[in-house]
Design an enzyme around this catalytic site. Sequence first.
Site, PDB file in Angstrom:
ATOM      1  N   GLY A  72      31.806  -8.217  21.058  1.00  0.00           N
ATOM      2  CA  GLY A  72      30.473  -7.765  20.687  1.00  0.00           C
ATOM      3  C   GLY A  72      29.520  -7.532  21.842  1.00  0.00           C
ATOM      4  N   SER A  73      30.039  -7.280  23.046  1.00  0.00           N
ATOM      5  CA  SER A  73      29.126  -7.072  24.172  1.00  0.00           C
ATOM      6  C   SER A  73      28.342  -5.772  24.025  1.00  0.00           C
ATOM      7  CB  SER A  73      29.886  -7.104  25.500  1.00  0.00           C
ATOM      8  OG  SER A  73      30.827  -6.049  25.586  1.00  0.00           O
ATOM      9  N   ILE A 124      40.991   3.449  13.692  1.00  0.00           N
ATOM     10  CA  ILE A 124      40.722   4.876  13.541  1.00  0.00           C
ATOM     11  C   ILE A 124      40.037   5.107  12.204  1.00  0.00           C
ATOM     12  CG2 ILE A 124      41.787   7.150  13.254  1.00  0.00           C
ATOM     13  CD1 ILE A 124      43.987   6.244  15.158  1.00  0.00           C
ATOM     14  N   GLU A 160      36.784  14.488  13.396  1.00  0.00           N
ATOM     15  CA  GLU A 160      38.054  14.158  12.744  1.00  0.00           C
ATOM     16  C   GLU A 160      39.202  14.041  13.745  1.00  0.00           C
ATOM     17  OE1 GLU A 160      38.990  16.520   9.352  1.00  0.00           O
ATOM     18  OE2 GLU A 160      36.994  16.321   8.471  1.00  0.00           O
ATOM     19  N   GLU A 186      29.318   0.913  29.906  1.00  0.00           N
ATOM     20  CA  GLU A 186      29.201   1.152  28.465  1.00  0.00           C
ATOM     21  C   GLU A 186      27.895   0.578  27.938  1.00  0.00           C
ATOM     22  OE1 GLU A 186      33.977   0.986  27.285  1.00  0.00           O
ATOM     23  OE2 GLU A 186      32.613  -0.568  26.584  1.00  0.00           O
ATOM     24  N   HIS A 200      33.933   5.047  24.323  1.00  0.00           N
ATOM     25  CA  HIS A 200      35.355   5.055  24.687  1.00  0.00           C
ATOM     26  C   HIS A 200      35.491   4.823  26.190  1.00  0.00           C
ATOM     27  CE1 HIS A 200      39.592   6.096  24.273  1.00  0.00           C
ATOM     28  NE2 HIS A 200      39.466   6.854  25.356  1.00  0.00           N
ATOM     29  N   ARG A 214      43.555   3.430   5.213  1.00  0.00           N
ATOM     30  CA  ARG A 214      42.334   3.627   6.007  1.00  0.00           C
ATOM     31  C   ARG A 214      41.190   4.182   5.160  1.00  0.00           C
ATOM     32  NH1 ARG A 214      43.651   3.093  11.457  1.00  0.00           N
ATOM     33  NH2 ARG A 214      45.856   3.430  11.971  1.00  0.00           N
TER      34      ARG A 214
END
Length: 216
Positions: free
Chosen positions: A39-40, A117, A167, A199, A134, A90
């Site tokens: 959770g950073s 995903i 997508e 990030e 990412h 999913r």
Amino acid sequence: MPAFSDPSDDGACVQWPLPQEWPLLSRKPRLGVMASGAGSNFQALVESCAGGWASIDLLVVNNGGCGAQQRALELGMANQVVDHRLHSNRESVDRALIDAFKAAAVDLVVMAGWMRIVTPVLIGAFPERIINIHPSLLPSFRGVDAVGQALAAGVTLSGCTAHLVSEEVDAGKILVQAAVPVDTGDDRASLTARIQSQEHRILPLAVALAAQRLGY
């Protein structure tokens, strides 16, 4: 808080877009955050939103008791578990996510270390409103183990990308990137740590830019 490069840092990044004024928003967006681990990045968003430009109205985790949920509990923030192991596919997971975020009336969804995903079911419910972080300079090294892919390829420059979710995995519109040099002797742990520090800088800015694109 703006995501500026720190020239005093030996691993200082090169950010694109270059450091800029924080986007001026006319409305405060309500954020839903998805996380799976420590959770950073969630914490970085919490600290940024303390400035009042946005609110985090719900954290959803897929691993109950993970670090992200513990942070939310300590802060008294709304949180919920959507355990993917309890769903048959999913799409079922994503429908549960939609229900949670719709109930919380969130405007944008932030994948802050969500290690699953997502499907067109979720993307279609929040078009142009889902942001992901990412650990590579996309479009290079998409998918899992991006840091390992970069090390195996022998690149001298890696980094991270905040982008809108489409997508096609890791292929949505890029909002912000930060480049991080790969040092001699780097392994997954050391390079990951330096990428994560960037990030934390660019994700809040990317969310603000995404909100600005939508007229907030």
